[in-house]
Design an enzyme around this catalytic site. Structure first.
Site, mmCIF file in Angstrom:
data_model
loop_
_atom_site.group_PDB
_atom_site.id
_atom_site.type_symbol
_atom_site.label_atom_id
_atom_site.label_comp_id
_atom_site.label_asym_id
_atom_site.label_seq_id
_atom_site.Cartn_x
_atom_site.Cartn_y
_atom_site.Cartn_z
ATOM 1 N N LYS A 194 0.766 -1.148 -0.004
ATOM 2 C CA LYS A 194 0.147 0.042 0.047
ATOM 3 C C LYS A 194 0.768 1.305 -0.026
ATOM 4 O O LYS A 194 2.022 1.332 0.543
ATOM 5 C CB LYS A 194 -0.779 -0.155 1.232
ATOM 6 C CG LYS A 194 -2.113 0.925 1.277
ATOM 7 C CD LYS A 194 -3.142 0.164 0.331
ATOM 8 C CE LYS A 194 -4.405 1.234 0.139
ATOM 9 N NZ LYS A 194 -5.563 0.387 -0.353
ATOM 10 N N ASP A 199 -7.220 4.480 -4.228
ATOM 11 C CA ASP A 199 -7.816 4.398 -3.008
ATOM 12 C C ASP A 199 -8.079 5.930 -2.910
ATOM 13 O O ASP A 199 -8.481 6.553 -3.840
ATOM 14 C CB ASP A 199 -6.617 4.036 -1.907
ATOM 15 C CG ASP A 199 -7.473 3.608 -0.555
ATOM 16 O OD1 ASP A 199 -7.722 2.325 -0.490
ATOM 17 O OD2 ASP A 199 -7.339 4.356 0.330
HETATM 18 P P1 NDP Z 1 -12.951 8.313 -2.574
HETATM 19 O O1 NDP Z 1 -11.773 9.131 -2.470
HETATM 20 O O2 NDP Z 1 -13.452 8.022 -3.990
HETATM 21 O O3 NDP Z 1 -14.033 8.650 -1.694
HETATM 22 C C1 NDP Z 1 -13.791 8.657 -0.155
HETATM 23 C C2 NDP Z 1 -15.100 8.903 0.380
HETATM 24 O O4 NDP Z 1 -15.008 8.742 1.979
HETATM 25 C C3 NDP Z 1 -15.590 10.526 0.202
HETATM 26 O O5 NDP Z 1 -16.819 10.361 0.208
HETATM 27 C C4 NDP Z 1 -15.013 11.038 1.571
HETATM 28 O O6 NDP Z 1 -15.687 12.328 1.940
HETATM 29 C C5 NDP Z 1 -15.333 10.100 2.564
HETATM 30 N N1 NDP Z 1 -14.168 10.397 3.432
HETATM 31 C C6 NDP Z 1 -12.676 10.223 3.401
HETATM 32 N N2 NDP Z 1 -12.128 10.335 4.414
HETATM 33 C C7 NDP Z 1 -13.011 10.586 5.214
HETATM 34 C C8 NDP Z 1 -12.795 11.004 6.757
HETATM 35 N N3 NDP Z 1 -11.792 10.971 7.175
HETATM 36 N N4 NDP Z 1 -14.217 11.333 7.064
HETATM 37 C C9 NDP Z 1 -15.150 11.338 6.778
HETATM 38 N N5 NDP Z 1 -15.331 10.873 5.552
HETATM 39 C C10 NDP Z 1 -14.241 10.447 4.790
HETATM 40 O O7 NDP Z 1 -12.343 6.788 -2.009
HETATM 41 P P2 NDP Z 1 -12.947 5.116 -2.467
HETATM 42 O O8 NDP Z 1 -14.419 5.327 -2.382
HETATM 43 O O9 NDP Z 1 -12.109 4.649 -3.182
HETATM 44 O O10 NDP Z 1 -12.369 4.467 -1.090
HETATM 45 C C11 NDP Z 1 -13.391 4.447 0.321
HETATM 46 C C12 NDP Z 1 -12.920 3.400 1.305
HETATM 47 O O11 NDP Z 1 -12.835 2.055 0.493
HETATM 48 C C13 NDP Z 1 -11.434 3.290 1.693
HETATM 49 O O12 NDP Z 1 -11.481 3.104 3.012
HETATM 50 C C14 NDP Z 1 -10.799 2.639 0.661
HETATM 51 O O13 NDP Z 1 -9.390 2.220 1.720
HETATM 52 C C15 NDP Z 1 -11.604 1.371 0.672
HETATM 53 N N6 NDP Z 1 -11.174 0.654 -0.746
HETATM 54 C C16 NDP Z 1 -11.146 1.296 -1.735
HETATM 55 C C17 NDP Z 1 -10.962 0.499 -2.805
HETATM 56 C C18 NDP Z 1 -10.814 1.073 -4.420
HETATM 57 O O14 NDP Z 1 -10.827 0.308 -5.173
HETATM 58 N N7 NDP Z 1 -11.179 2.371 -4.528
HETATM 59 C C19 NDP Z 1 -10.948 -0.954 -2.734
HETATM 60 C C20 NDP Z 1 -10.971 -1.377 -1.379
HETATM 61 C C21 NDP Z 1 -11.039 -0.833 -0.456
HETATM 62 P P3 NDP Z 1 -14.809 13.674 1.497
HETATM 63 O O15 NDP Z 1 -14.922 14.060 -0.244
HETATM 64 O O16 NDP Z 1 -15.594 14.854 2.162
HETATM 65 O O17 NDP Z 1 -13.607 13.445 1.996
HETATM 66 O O1 2IT Z 2 -7.971 -1.276 -0.721
HETATM 67 C C1 2IT Z 2 -7.714 -1.915 -1.760
HETATM 68 O O2 2IT Z 2 -8.125 -2.936 -1.983
HETATM 69 C C2 2IT Z 2 -7.544 -0.809 -3.011
HETATM 70 N N1 2IT Z 2 -7.645 0.285 -2.429
HETATM 71 C C3 2IT Z 2 -7.502 -1.392 -4.401
HETATM 72 C C4 2IT Z 2 -6.094 -1.910 -4.446
HETATM 73 C C5 2IT Z 2 -5.779 -2.455 -5.872
HETATM 74 O O3 2IT Z 2 -4.728 -2.766 -5.999
HETATM 75 O O4 2IT Z 2 -6.669 -2.302 -6.703
#
Ligand code: NDP
Ligand code: 2IT
Length: 448
Positions: free
Chosen positions: A129, A169
């Site tokens: 990561k 992420d």
């Molecule tokens: P994005 O940046 O697309 O969206 C993040 C969302 O979460 C936004 O709505 C943001 O609000 C909110 N957020 C982030 N930080 C905070 C905080 N400290 N407090 C409150 N709200 C918060 O990210 P993703 O959707 O890609 O990721 C979301 C989660 O999913 C994370 O935990 C990530 O690790 C996990 N994840 C992502 C994957 C991926 O492929 N993208 C795969 C697996 C897991 P705001 O805009 O106000 O900051």
């Molecule tokens: O938390 C996760 O699994 C991710 N942000 C996606 C990682 C990836 O390599 O697609």
């Protein structure tokens, strides 16, 4: 945390001593070790060969300076990280997070989780990561591009399709991956598509990667509900966050007949009793990069609640898809009182340990992130497969593969939980099944 067995307690103490102040990393390690007592009893070899100590110590940790110039001509300095945690099963694989809260402890918790998540997919990917304390909010496209180029100017030497393959992420999506890939290609003079995933469809990305994490979370939820003779159809669903994972979790839940009535961002939440308008939500978040207040302003049936907790909104299925430790025991209690049946973590570690315990005590179906959100990285691995064979698959075929993978993840968790005496406990099942897979590979590879 729960008490650890005497075999495992010293390893946790070592992790605390060697990684002071990294509370999220401690939490992620504790959550895995709590499941492993029956495993090390049955397989003492894992202890004799120091598998747990080795697993808790990253293979390599990189920290570097990222200098860049903002639109006013001022020099800005950020700090970036890449933790290459474990490569027993394949090249390091895991996203990059851009958020002001990023520090080594966050990257290590995410990297540690990623080892087990990636193992659960059944695909050949190790765990890593990275990220930076860079805040993309309010930055122009040009600033984001210059930042990404500067970051890659250092990171490229540590990457490669057989070495380490980042993706997105929080704060890193297709725009950022494009800039990162462009700079990698320029510096290395190689069109090495498989070095990054989450690429745009125009230049080597995979169908369904954008949707994969959210879709996968819902597929897992569907499997969990089906195991108790239930389904998503007609259920009230609340998601937190309104980013990549939240939007596509909401979309798939709605496609399967659920009513998704709320989502959130870090400023508050939106309740929309008519069901979220996903086309509008995508316009606001993906195209305009605006706040949820803009959604509420456009949509008559929606109400924006500033601050507060989205978990106050009554629902039967809760999908936390924002960030770590966003759902605590008070929120969990509220959800239980409101009749929640199932909780699946679209985000990484969004539920605090107390919240998870409460769900389990109250017989709420609970899916940990390393299982429920594995569809994102799994589809990244499918993207690598397509890049390696210079092929590209249809949306339908790729979604079908994702679905099969999520059914497989559910099956691995459920059967390990049964075998090790915790039927229905997906936390134990996910940790045990993935740990055994990684540990067996580590034993076979010798002390490296
Ligand atoms: P994005 O940046 O697309 O969206 C993040 C969302 O979460 C936004 O709505 C943001 O609000 C909110 N957020 C982030 N930080 C905070 C905080 N400290 N407090 C409150 N709200 C918060 O990210 P993703 O959707 O890609 O990721 C979301 C989660 O999913 C994370 O935990 C990530 O690790 C996990 N994840 C992502 C994957 C991926 O492929 N993208 C795969 C697996 C897991 P705001 O805009 O106000 O900051
Ligand atoms: O938390 C996760 O699994 C991710 N942000 C996606 C990682 C990836 O390599 O697609």
């Amino acid at each position: 945390m729960n008490e650890l067995s005497s075999d495992l307690e010293p390893h946790y103490a070592t992790v605390l001593a060697r990684n002071p102040g990294e509370t999220e990393f401690h939490q992620a390690v504790a959550e895995v070790l709590e499941s492993l007592a029956p495993v090390v009893r049955k397989h003492p070899d894992y202890l004799h060969h120091a598998v747990i100590e080795r697993l808790c110590e990253p293979e390599r940790q990189l920290i570097f300076r990222v200098p860049w110039t903002d639109d006013q001509g001022r020099v800005q300095i950020n700090r970036a990280f890449r933790v290459e945690f474990n490569s027993a099963l394949g090249p390091y694989k895991g996203g990059l997070r851009f958020h002001p809260s990023v520090y080594l402890g966050i990257v290590k918790f995410l990297g540690f989780e990623q080892i087990f998540k990636n193992a659960l997919t059944g695909l050949p990917i190790g765990g890593g990561k990275g990220g930076s304390d860079f805040d993309p909010k309010g930055r122009s496209d040009n600033e984001v591009m210059r930042f990404c180029q500067s970051l890659m100017t250092e990171l490229y030497r540590h990457l490669g399709e057989y070495t380490d393959v980042p993706a997105g992420d929080i704060g890193v999506g297709e725009r950022e991956i494009g800039y990162l890939f462009g700079q990698y290609k320029r510096i290395t003079n190689r069109y090495e598509s498989g070095v990054l995933t989450g690429k745009g469809l125009a230049y080597g990305g995979s169908q369904v990667r954008r949707e994969a994490t959210g879709y996968g979370t819902v597929f897992f939820t569907e499997q969990m509900l089906a195991s108790t003779g239930s389904s998503l159809s007609g259920r009230r669903v609340v998601v937190s966050g309104s980013g990549n994972v939240a939007i596509y979790a909401a979309q798939k839940a709605a496609e399967l007949g659920a009513q998704v009535v709320a989502c959130s961002d870090s400023s508050g939440y939106v309740v929309d009793e008519a069901g979220l308008d996903l086309a509008l939500l995508k316009q606001v978040k993906e195209v305009d990069r605006a706040r949820l207040t803009a959604y509420a302003a456009e949509r008559g049936s929606a109400r924006f609640v500033a601050g507060g907790s989205v978990w106050d909104v009554p629902c039967e299925v809760a999908l936390p898809c924002a960030t770590q430790n966003e759902l605590d025991d008070a929120a969990a209690l509220k959800l239980v009182e409101n009749g929640v049946l199932a909780v699946a973590e679209g985000a990484n570690m969004p539920c605090t340990p107390d919240a998870v315990r409460l769900f389990q005590e109250r017989s709420v179906l609970f899916a940990p992130g390393k299982a429920a959100n594995a569809g994102g990285v799994a589809t990244s691995s499918l993207e690598m497969q397509q890049n390696a064979s210079r092929d590209s698959w249809s949306f339908e075929h790729t979604e079908q593969r994702l679905h099969e993978i999520m059914v497989g993840v559910h099956e691995r968790c459920a059967s390990a939980a049964d075998e090790y005496g915790s039927p229905g406990n997906y936390v134990a099942g996910a940790n045990i099944s993935s740990f055994i897979q990684v540990a067996d590979a580590m034993l076979a590879l010798g002390v490296v």
